[in-house]
Motif scaffolding. Structure first.
Motif, PDB file in Angstrom:
ATOM      1  N   ILE A 358      33.943  49.094  48.323  1.00 28.36           N
ATOM      2  CA  ILE A 358      35.274  48.771  48.819  1.00 28.36           C
ATOM      3  C   ILE A 358      35.160  47.787  49.983  1.00 28.36           C
ATOM      4  CG2 ILE A 358      37.381  49.721  49.829  1.00 28.36           C
ATOM      5  CD1 ILE A 358      36.439  52.455  48.523  1.00 28.36           C
ATOM      6  N   VAL A 359      35.850  46.644  49.855  1.00 29.78           N
ATOM      7  CA  VAL A 359      35.930  45.673  50.945  1.00 29.78           C
ATOM      8  C   VAL A 359      37.406  45.421  51.235  1.00 29.78           C
ATOM      9  CG1 VAL A 359      33.725  44.594  50.388  1.00 29.78           C
ATOM     10  CG2 VAL A 359      35.820  43.676  49.380  1.00 29.78           C
ATOM     11  N   GLY A 360      37.723  45.148  52.493  1.00 29.63           N
ATOM     12  CA  GLY A 360      39.128  45.016  52.839  1.00 29.63           C
ATOM     13  C   GLY A 360      39.395  43.932  53.867  1.00 29.63           C
ATOM     14  N   THR A 379      28.006  43.091  57.518  1.00 30.78           N
ATOM     15  CA  THR A 379      29.151  43.917  57.124  1.00 30.78           C
ATOM     16  C   THR A 379      30.323  43.078  56.624  1.00 30.78           C
ATOM     17  OG1 THR A 379      30.397  45.881  57.810  1.00 30.78           O
ATOM     18  CG2 THR A 379      30.432  44.020  59.305  1.00 30.78           C
ATOM     19  N   GLU A 380      30.143  41.769  56.548  1.00 28.91           N
ATOM     20  CA  GLU A 380      31.217  40.890  56.079  1.00 28.91           C
ATOM     21  C   GLU A 380      30.976  40.434  54.644  1.00 28.91           C
ATOM     22  OE1 GLU A 380      32.418  38.841  60.373  1.00 28.91           O
ATOM     23  OE2 GLU A 380      31.059  37.799  58.993  1.00 28.91           O
ATOM     24  N   TRP A 381      32.067  40.284  53.917  1.00 33.91           N
ATOM     25  CA  TRP A 381      32.046  39.675  52.581  1.00 33.91           C
ATOM     26  C   TRP A 381      33.137  38.621  52.563  1.00 33.91           C
ATOM     27  CZ3 TRP A 381      35.863  39.676  48.623  1.00 33.91           C
ATOM     28  CH2 TRP A 381      35.432  39.174  47.380  1.00 33.91           C
ATOM     29  N   HIS A 382      32.835  37.481  51.999  1.00 33.70           N
ATOM     30  CA  HIS A 382      33.809  36.386  51.957  1.00 33.70           C
ATOM     31  C   HIS A 382      34.282  36.180  50.529  1.00 33.70           C
ATOM     32  CE1 HIS A 382      33.301  35.154  56.163  1.00 33.70           C
ATOM     33  NE2 HIS A 382      32.051  35.554  55.998  1.00 33.70           N
ATOM     34  N   GLY A 383      35.591  36.193  50.374  1.00 35.87           N
ATOM     35  CA  GLY A 383      36.192  36.053  49.059  1.00 35.87           C
ATOM     36  C   GLY A 383      36.090  34.635  48.518  1.00 35.87           C
ATOM     37  N   ASP A 387      37.980  33.783  52.618  1.00 34.81           N
ATOM     38  CA  ASP A 387      38.595  34.774  53.490  1.00 34.81           C
ATOM     39  C   ASP A 387      37.590  35.863  53.856  1.00 34.81           C
ATOM     40  OD1 ASP A 387      41.029  33.493  53.422  1.00 34.81           O
ATOM     41  OD2 ASP A 387      41.787  34.667  51.732  1.00 34.81           O
ATOM     42  N   ARG A 388      37.648  36.322  55.098  1.00 32.46           N
ATOM     43  CA  ARG A 388      36.719  37.326  55.614  1.00 32.46           C
ATOM     44  C   ARG A 388      37.215  38.737  55.295  1.00 32.46           C
ATOM     45  NH1 ARG A 388      36.920  39.622  61.170  1.00 32.46           N
ATOM     46  NH2 ARG A 388      34.911  40.558  61.681  1.00 32.46           N
ATOM     47  N   PHE A 389      36.348  39.511  54.676  1.00 32.98           N
ATOM     48  CA  PHE A 389      36.601  40.915  54.379  1.00 32.98           C
ATOM     49  C   PHE A 389      35.550  41.757  55.106  1.00 32.98           C
ATOM     50  CE2 PHE A 389      38.807  38.785  51.064  1.00 32.98           C
ATOM     51  CZ  PHE A 389      39.722  39.659  50.490  1.00 32.98           C
ATOM     52  N   ILE A 390      35.879  43.016  55.345  1.00 34.41           N
ATOM     53  CA  ILE A 390      34.937  43.956  55.947  1.00 34.41           C
ATOM     54  C   ILE A 390      34.432  44.915  54.866  1.00 34.41           C
ATOM     55  CG2 ILE A 390      34.607  45.791  57.645  1.00 34.41           C
ATOM     56  CD1 ILE A 390      34.998  43.120  58.941  1.00 34.41           C
ATOM     57  N   ARG A 391      33.117  45.025  54.763  1.00 35.34           N
ATOM     58  CA  ARG A 391      32.523  45.988  53.826  1.00 35.34           C
ATOM     59  C   ARG A 391      32.680  47.406  54.393  1.00 35.34           C
ATOM     60  NH1 ARG A 391      28.452  44.154  50.147  1.00 35.34           N
ATOM     61  NH2 ARG A 391      28.116  41.901  50.232  1.00 35.34           N
ATOM     62  N   SER A 392      33.035  48.342  53.549  1.00 39.47           N
ATOM     63  CA  SER A 392      33.214  49.723  54.001  1.00 39.47           C
ATOM     64  C   SER A 392      31.955  50.570  53.839  1.00 39.47           C
ATOM     65  CB  SER A 392      34.355  50.380  53.227  1.00 39.47           C
ATOM     66  OG  SER A 392      33.980  50.563  51.863  1.00 39.47           O
TER      67      SER A 392
END
Length: 516
Positions: A358-360, A379-383, A387-392
């Motif tokens: 889950i990334v948000g 801890t970051e994932w880029h779409g 766009d910057r997402f946070i890995r859960s």
């Protein structure tokens, strides 16, 4: 503006400190805070926070400096927190339940210039082998030379500080038990996002029983005060005292973690309590069993809303359990303007219905880990659009209606014989037995399979079933590759102060006892 009115929430941005000031102008005599020892109106909260801010400034604290707090929940804790923010400084709330050495390590990592603490934490720090040369101010000992009364500069003049959305609000340490702390930095913009999206009314009476160093508590207490409500603070959670306070103050709102719901419902006086004033109960921080949700709905008046998210921020899901009784096995749908996606181990989005990490992304995201750019990047994932997402670190899947189903922590997945086993499925199989109170499943080394699942359970009625029998019953409902190799009955599952099961401790204990 007309201070204290609803147009506070029509703004693009306001700081928590500003909003409390406006509430103090509008409703000066309204109770803002209460603990077992004292209480404060909004005017008293605002006045005392300003005096602390002025004294901090006179002591050389400037905008961007860090000030730590290590204490149990109290009115003075919140006053100190607000004073730090008003001075433009950054709060570093530290868990008093941490070891003395760990507390010192976190103080050093945060670069705190001053430490507010209570007498218990002050005594605890005397046992540290690390030692930190920092000025201490004891909140609850007026006679102490380093007490709050002696420290305050009554003649200090407060100089207003311009605080913007991107300025740091706090550093929250996600792990106070390790030698390398990980400080999560939140901005004022993130706290504003929590305030502006919250639904606390001005007449809310909120009972806070989780610790103020936890984001779980702050996402409840800060919006409740911003709305002009009253917050009742418990220094420590106790089920019987909680129920007494709920009746005494005619509580309307609360934020609890799942284990607290279990302990409250198990209190023999629960069903005799007058809890009809509750409007909404919130829950977050750890998995919430569907059967327990149903029991809360059946026995406790008012709505039940579960939030799923992380301290780091990102996307948040919400489940209004009282509106979706058929979705209690889920954590709900993403909130408006919260983008939640699922990705595989290679960072690619998974197909609908499949399991992924889950990334948000939302307006409420951490700035990063304090002085740890490497961990922040991890801890970051880029779409696809950058766009910057946070890995859960959590695994989940969306059902056919868009509700998110949690499958467990990514690091807790058990790989047995080349197959992925999700502990959540096995834990539910154990909980389905009527005598099981709670369950946790871990993977342990296996010479044949690589890893094999082992279950730990607590029983509602000890002695009614053996561990061997319980294992066989659970395995009968599981797939061939999911079966538990062993079940152990324990008195209690080890938990963090906010109720998360400490699976690393379970594994360490298992391996130690297996060698003995």
């Amino acid at each position: 503006m007309a201070a204290g009115t609803d147009d506070v929430f029509q703004r693009d941005f306001a700081t928590f400190s500003q909003i409390v000031g406006w509430r103090a102008e509008a409703v000066p005599d309204k109770p803002a805070l209460a603990d077992p020892s004292e209480s404060a109106t909004y005017s008293e909260l605002d006045r005392d926070a300003t005096l602390i801010a002025a004294t901090l400034q006179q002591a050389g604290i400037v905008k961007g400096d860090t000030v730590a707090i290590c204490a149990l929940n109290s009115v003075r804790y919140v006053v100190a927190m607000l004073g730090i923010l008003r001075a433009g400084a950054v709060i570093a709330p530290i868990a008093p339940s941490s070891t003395p050495d760990s507390i010192c390590v976190q103080i050093v990592d945060s670069a705190a210039k001053l430490l507010f603490l209570d007498m218990a934490s002050d005594a605890c720090l005397q046992a540290s082998t690390v030692g930190v040369p920092i000025e201490r101010v004891v909140l609850d000992d007026p006679a102490a030379p380093c007490g709050l009364a002696a420290w305050l500069a009554r003649d200090a003049v407060f100089v207003p500080v311009d605080v913007g959305p991107d300025d740091a609000f706090n550093i929250i340490y996600s792990s106070g038990t390790t030698g390398v702390p990980k400080g999560i930095v939140h901005s004022h913009a993130m706290r504003w996002a929590h305030i502006s999206r919250a639904t606390y009314p001005a007449d809310a009476v909120t009972l806070a029983s989780t610790p103020l160093y936890s984001n779980t508590t702050l996402v409840s207490v800060i919006p409740a005060l911003a709305a002009g409500g009253t917050v009742i603070l418990m220094p420590r959670f106790d089920a019987r005292i909680y129920l007494e306070l709920a009746e005494q103050y005619r509580v309307t709102h609360t934020m609890l973690v799942p284990v607290q719901y279990r302990r409250l419902l198990d209190d023999p006086t629960f069903d005799d309590r007058d809890l009809h004033t509750f409007r909404v109960k919130f829950v977050t921080s750890s998995p919430f069993d569907a059967d327990l949700k149903q029991e809360v709905l059946d026995r406790w008046p008012g709505g039940l809303v579960e939030f799923y998210g992380s301290t780091e921020g990102g996307g948040v899901c919400a489940l209004a359990a009282h509106e979706h009784p058929d979705k209690l096995h889920t954590v709900g749908k993403p909130l408006p303007e919260h983008d939640i996606r699922l990705i595989d181990q290679d960072g690619r989005e998974v197909a609908p219905g499949q399991i992924g990490e889950i990334v948000g992304r939302s307006g409420a995201m951490m700035l990063g880990y304090h002085r740890r750019a490497d961990l922040t990047a991890e801890t970051e994932w880029h779409g696809p659009n950058g766009d910057r997402f946070i890995r859960s670190g959590d695994l989940g899947r969306f059902d056919e209606d868009g509700f998110l189903v949690l499958m467990g922590r990514k690091k807790d997945v058990i790989i047995s014989g080349g197959f992925n086993i999700y502990p959540g499925d096995l834990e539910q199989a154990l909980r389905d037995h009527p005598v099981v109170g709670d369950a946790a499943v871990i993977g342990v080394p296996s010479r044949i399979w690589g890893e094999t699942p082992v279950g730990f359970v607590t029983l509602r009625h000890p002695g009614e079933i053996s561990a061997h029998e319980l294992r066989d019953v659970a395995n009968a409902s599981l797939g061939k590759m999911q079966r538990l190799s062993e079940v152990r009955i324990v008195k209690a599952l080890p938990r963090s102060p906010i109720g998360k099961v400490l699976k690393t401790q379970l594994k360490d204990d298992f391996l130690r006892t297996s060698r003995e």
